[in-house]
Design an enzyme around this catalytic site. Sequence first.
Site, PDB file in Angstrom:
ATOM      1  N   LYS A  64       0.821  -1.194  -0.004  1.00 35.56           N
ATOM      2  CA  LYS A  64       0.051   0.018  -0.013  1.00 35.56           C
ATOM      3  C   LYS A  64       0.844   1.363   0.104  1.00 35.56           C
ATOM      4  CE  LYS A  64      -3.632  -2.578   2.160  1.00 35.56           C
ATOM      5  NZ  LYS A  64      -4.352  -3.292   3.202  1.00 35.56           N
ATOM      6  N   GLN A 113      -4.675  -2.173   9.540  1.00 33.92           N
ATOM      7  CA  GLN A 113      -4.470  -3.155   8.837  1.00 33.92           C
ATOM      8  C   GLN A 113      -5.248  -4.617   9.614  1.00 33.92           C
ATOM      9  OE1 GLN A 113      -3.242  -4.038   5.740  1.00 33.92           O
ATOM     10  NE2 GLN A 113      -4.043  -5.956   6.174  1.00 33.92           N
ATOM     11  N   ASP A 165     -10.930   3.106   4.292  1.00 32.61           N
ATOM     12  CA  ASP A 165     -10.817   1.500   3.956  1.00 32.61           C
ATOM     13  C   ASP A 165     -12.624   0.889   4.377  1.00 32.61           C
ATOM     14  OD1 ASP A 165      -9.581  -0.820   3.543  1.00 32.61           O
ATOM     15  OD2 ASP A 165      -9.429  -1.450   5.392  1.00 32.61           O
TER      16      ASP A 165
END
Lengths: 281, 281
Positions: free
Chosen positions: A54, A98, A121
């Site tokens: 990323k 994450q 996200d």
Amino acid sequence: MTARILDGRAVSAAMLERVRREVAEFVDAYDRTPTLVTVLVGDDPASHTYVRMKANRCAKVGMDSRRVELDATISTETLVSRLRELSADAGVDGILLQHPVPDHIDERAAFEAIDPSKDVDGVTRTSFATMAFDEGGFRSATPGGIMALLNAYEVPLAGKHAVVVGRSPILGKPVGMLLLARDATVTYCHSRTADLADRLAEADVVVAAVGRPEMIRGDWIKPGAVVVDAGYADNTGDVEYAAAAEKASFITPVPGGVGPMTIATLLAQTVGAARDHEATR
Amino acid sequence: MTARILDGRAVSAAMLERVRREVAEFVDAYDRTPTLVTVLVGDDPASHTYVRMKANRCAKVGMDSRRVELDATISTETLVSRLRELSADAGVDGILLQHPVPDHIDERAAFEAIDPSKDVDGVTRTSFATMAFDEGGFRSATPGGIMALLNAYEVPLAGKHAVVVGRSPILGKPVGMLLLARDATVTYCHSRTADLADRLAEADVVVAAVGRPEMIRGDWIKPGAVVVDAGYADNTGDVEYAAAAEKASFITPVPGGVGPMTIATLLAQTVGAARDHEATR
């Protein structure tokens, strides 16, 4: 028949090129660079790899990224307070925690510490509901990527029967809601579904989101169906690829299908968040 | 076969008796009475009736209720600010905004002005997501009532195929998520579904949530299915009752099925909210 490939590498490359231009325009307009912060707890090697990927993609499109790495033993409270600090930091446009976090951490509490305006996200309750209610807002990155991939190939969805296998809060559930918003009839199947083969036999669109290699057999696929494989474990998808590709009209390869779309969606949403932040300053 | 009745009047009466005891215990413990505020915008006669019924039920279980009646011409901003005041008012445990509001009002903005801790009608994004993620929290009143009714008759749901017809944010969508949390395979059908009869032919559980009288034909029902009719228009449900009752194993009458469960759920959640407020004071 052999299925046409839903080429996530090609579509995501075009999407990232668009993001790169948007970042350049943003920098010109506001004299600062959109910034994504990735938060990683513990030292799972796969998670490290994802976070690194990323960061690399951010660099390629001209975006800044910051990595926050936290010890596996930190408490939920510490993680929540770090995420709140980042949420309050005007220099941060998007925050990605994450997944997965260590078992002792309350992941939902951590997600909810991310301000919805930085939830690029798409993991917060607010983002889930705005997806479900078709109100705009950020999408969970993988479901958003799947929809972008289907759009790129102009796959018709209205009135079609879409079967989602899996019901996780950031993949199965939101992708079903996004398909419903596009007027598909949507069925959620999961580990307790008694007759998965029968359900899939009726599916015009299959979204596999389980993470169990080849658990969906190729001969379960209805001829002409569109097959989207969001599963990924041991370099293999949820769908028995070769056999499914014989029956499907479109299919995503694994890797090279859904995966690249996820990162592209994350970055597209980060530059979008940066613009929103400037618009409301 | 003739279906067994899912008797919402009887089940809700037992539920309200439980609420009455809980209210009495609450008053003893905290020396104040749980309070529900109903907010009504405009003068739709049916809405007035519903609000009056809710106030009467509050009185019967010993709860206070306050009615806020606002002119049909008020702006979204005014409504939002009234709802924020009520959200901040320590004397208010639960807030219900009577649906529907006039067309010029942004209903979503109004719903989101209700603090989630007082959202006893389960209309906020937060409540929707907590239902979808099976995290507790308040349920939309009708979906919560439907689940309570199915529980009262110990209708098995795990591994069953439930078909929800309708996809509104406070009825169809949340009831599907609650059924999914109980391990049903869940299909959402709606106005764009091409083959509703085929979908219903496979349904072990049908939840009709459309509001179009008798749009679901009795002969579409699978023998032995459980039929829950949450539709209500012109004193008639969404399901062709007599014909469906010949085939179903359980069925809700209209009226007397889902309707009474909705109010009981609302009041049960209001006393729950009051307890939560005391616990966090």
